[in-house]
Design a protein around this motif. Sequence first.
Motif, PDB file in Angstrom:
ATOM      1  N   ARG A 252       0.891  -1.265  -0.032  1.00 26.78           N
ATOM      2  CA  ARG A 252       0.193   0.072   0.090  1.00 26.78           C
ATOM      3  C   ARG A 252       0.740   1.081   0.014  1.00 26.78           C
ATOM      4  NH1 ARG A 252      -2.648   3.618   3.752  1.00 26.78           N
ATOM      5  NH2 ARG A 252      -1.726   2.868   5.354  1.00 26.78           N
ATOM      6  N   PHE A 253       0.539   2.177  -0.820  1.00 23.69           N
ATOM      7  CA  PHE A 253       1.204   3.403  -0.822  1.00 23.69           C
ATOM      8  C   PHE A 253      -0.009   4.386  -0.530  1.00 23.69           C
ATOM      9  CE2 PHE A 253       2.593   0.938  -4.472  1.00 23.69           C
ATOM     10  CZ  PHE A 253       4.299   1.139  -4.338  1.00 23.69           C
ATOM     11  N   GLU A 254       0.507   5.719   0.194  1.00 21.59           N
ATOM     12  CA  GLU A 254      -0.300   6.744   0.191  1.00 21.59           C
ATOM     13  C   GLU A 254       0.178   7.783  -0.387  1.00 21.59           C
ATOM     14  OE1 GLU A 254      -1.720   9.128   4.240  1.00 21.59           O
ATOM     15  OE2 GLU A 254      -2.030   7.059   4.301  1.00 21.59           O
ATOM     16  N   VAL A 255      -0.818   8.312  -1.493  1.00 19.42           N
ATOM     17  CA  VAL A 255      -0.289   9.492  -2.391  1.00 19.42           C
ATOM     18  C   VAL A 255      -1.323  10.685  -2.429  1.00 19.42           C
ATOM     19  CG1 VAL A 255       1.129   7.895  -3.544  1.00 19.42           C
ATOM     20  CG2 VAL A 255      -1.151   8.280  -4.467  1.00 19.42           C
ATOM     21  N   SER A 290      -5.132   5.794  -0.653  1.00 17.90           N
ATOM     22  CA  SER A 290      -4.558   4.622  -0.230  1.00 17.90           C
ATOM     23  C   SER A 290      -4.431   4.017  -2.036  1.00 17.90           C
ATOM     24  CB  SER A 290      -5.046   3.866   0.469  1.00 17.90           C
ATOM     25  OG  SER A 290      -4.615   4.208   1.845  1.00 17.90           O
ATOM     26  N   LEU A 322       7.117  -2.343  -6.178  1.00 19.13           N
ATOM     27  CA  LEU A 322       7.370  -1.037  -6.209  1.00 19.13           C
ATOM     28  C   LEU A 322       7.968  -0.600  -7.892  1.00 19.13           C
ATOM     29  CD1 LEU A 322       9.949  -0.763  -3.141  1.00 19.13           C
ATOM     30  CD2 LEU A 322       7.543  -0.158  -3.465  1.00 19.13           C
ATOM     31  N   LYS A 326       5.881   2.080 -10.161  1.00 12.75           N
ATOM     32  CA  LYS A 326       6.607   3.266 -10.776  1.00 12.75           C
ATOM     33  C   LYS A 326       6.386   3.273 -12.194  1.00 12.75           C
ATOM     34  CE  LYS A 326      10.883   5.455 -11.303  1.00 12.75           C
ATOM     35  NZ  LYS A 326      12.426   5.220 -10.854  1.00 12.75           N
ATOM     36  N   ILE A 331       3.952   6.046  -9.730  1.00 17.36           N
ATOM     37  CA  ILE A 331       4.146   6.221  -8.486  1.00 17.36           C
ATOM     38  C   ILE A 331       5.618   5.861  -8.000  1.00 17.36           C
ATOM     39  CG2 ILE A 331       3.077   5.044  -5.936  1.00 17.36           C
ATOM     40  CD1 ILE A 331       0.690   4.226  -7.441  1.00 17.36           C
ATOM     41  N   ALA A 333       6.093   6.914  -4.473  1.00 22.64           N
ATOM     42  CA  ALA A 333       6.253   7.162  -3.238  1.00 22.64           C
ATOM     43  C   ALA A 333       6.722   5.949  -2.356  1.00 22.64           C
ATOM     44  CB  ALA A 333       4.807   7.429  -2.636  1.00 22.64           C
ATOM     45  N   PRO A 335       6.408   2.814   0.349  1.00 19.07           N
ATOM     46  CA  PRO A 335       5.228   1.931   0.687  1.00 19.07           C
ATOM     47  C   PRO A 335       5.026   2.417   1.890  1.00 19.07           C
ATOM     48  CG  PRO A 335       7.004   0.467   0.345  1.00 19.07           C
ATOM     49  CD  PRO A 335       7.429   1.825   0.006  1.00 19.07           C
ATOM     50  N   GLU A 338       2.809  -3.444   3.835  1.00 17.44           N
ATOM     51  CA  GLU A 338       2.916  -4.641   3.147  1.00 17.44           C
ATOM     52  C   GLU A 338       2.236  -5.798   3.750  1.00 17.44           C
ATOM     53  OE1 GLU A 338       5.903  -6.094  -0.432  1.00 17.44           O
ATOM     54  OE2 GLU A 338       6.613  -4.819   1.474  1.00 17.44           O
TER      55      GLU A 338
END
Length: 411
Positions: A252-255, A290, A322, A326, A331, A333, A335, A338
């Motif tokens: 999970r990413f938060e952007v 998210s 990752l 990208k 993306i 950012a 993470p 996970e």
Amino acid sequence: MIPITKSRLSLWASEPSRLAQHQSTKNPPSTADYVIVGSGFSGASLAYHLSCQHPKAKIVLLEARDACSGATGRNGGHLVPEYIKHGQFEKRNYDAIYQLITEHNIDCWTNEKGERGWLILKSLKEYQDANRALEHNDYDLRLYTAQQAARKLGLESYNDIHGALNIPSSPINPYRLVNWLLERSIAHGVDFYTHSEVIDIDDRTAGKVGVTVKGKGQITADKVILATNGFTNLLSIPRLPEIKPVRGQVVRFEVDEKSLKVPLTNGKVSIGWGDEYLAVVPTKTPGKVSVVLGGLRKTVPGYEVGQIDDNTVNPEISGKLLQFAKDRFGINAAPVEEWTGIMGFPQTGVPYVGQIRGYNGGLYIMGGFEGHGMTRIYETARALSENMETGSWPSWFPEQYQYTAHPPSKI
């Protein structure tokens, strides 16, 4: 033995349910009409349907760990029907779940009408099959070429795709949905016991099935249903069909919402990309979302087949996730978290649903959904509930799923 150590929490289970360690009484009863093993989407759906259909029945639900702590509470957060191969049945599930959510106002991020997502078509055959699926106007599908899809989705490249389907679908918080089903089942009279690991099943009592619970004695039941999916064959009893445990991995990413080129509806979208999947859901921070991305197990040796430890991640897959984020979606950012979950893959490629030979005719199975259970399980549980009562299957239930002593052929 099922891993019992403290598990990594997924985004969905980051706020544990009040039922996480529920015990209806100090110990389970000694007798029951139905015993369900497993409290994921399968077990919770079965408990809900059975308790609705048979309000006077004694139903016991057993879970080896915390409530909904298996694959359901750790998945990629998608409610995405597979319209191309199994359109009618999966649309039936999607519609039934959506109706349940909207009718009861269940807070699981899937109650806005008209949400749409995407299925990326990676081969020419997939594109041709999708084109044929357009003949079903009731599916409300929209087909785009690779170049059109890249423009719509803001993809960094599209050289290795053949197009995309825009479809009715949505991200979903599966943990919240399952806990609603569990709460309603308990309100209907179901006895629910977490941290109650089943270690044996026998047929020593005439006409009954015996269920031995570690440290808590035995339950004698008319019918027992294994809703244990990828952990099914850890229960070493005869005549069980093989369901291979396969570990899936999610990051999970938060952007910033504005940084994403992917079009969102109410801050959400769901995208299927072959074996990979991406969901975007809101966060508590204004302007942030998210991004949940999973898959890529087939890029590592062994494909994570046979892995049952959902407390750890594969660092090689971590790096590939990752890079995928990208390269495909821009993306960059770091993470936030996970996690992993154990899926169940049947030997035949088709879920096993129905009666297992022997055990006084009282042992049933429902499992092997290959990481795609959210748009199959709910109505499968309804069909199995009817089958256990009448001995026959409803006409709308796929024949391929109906397990007998001779497993169905692969579709």
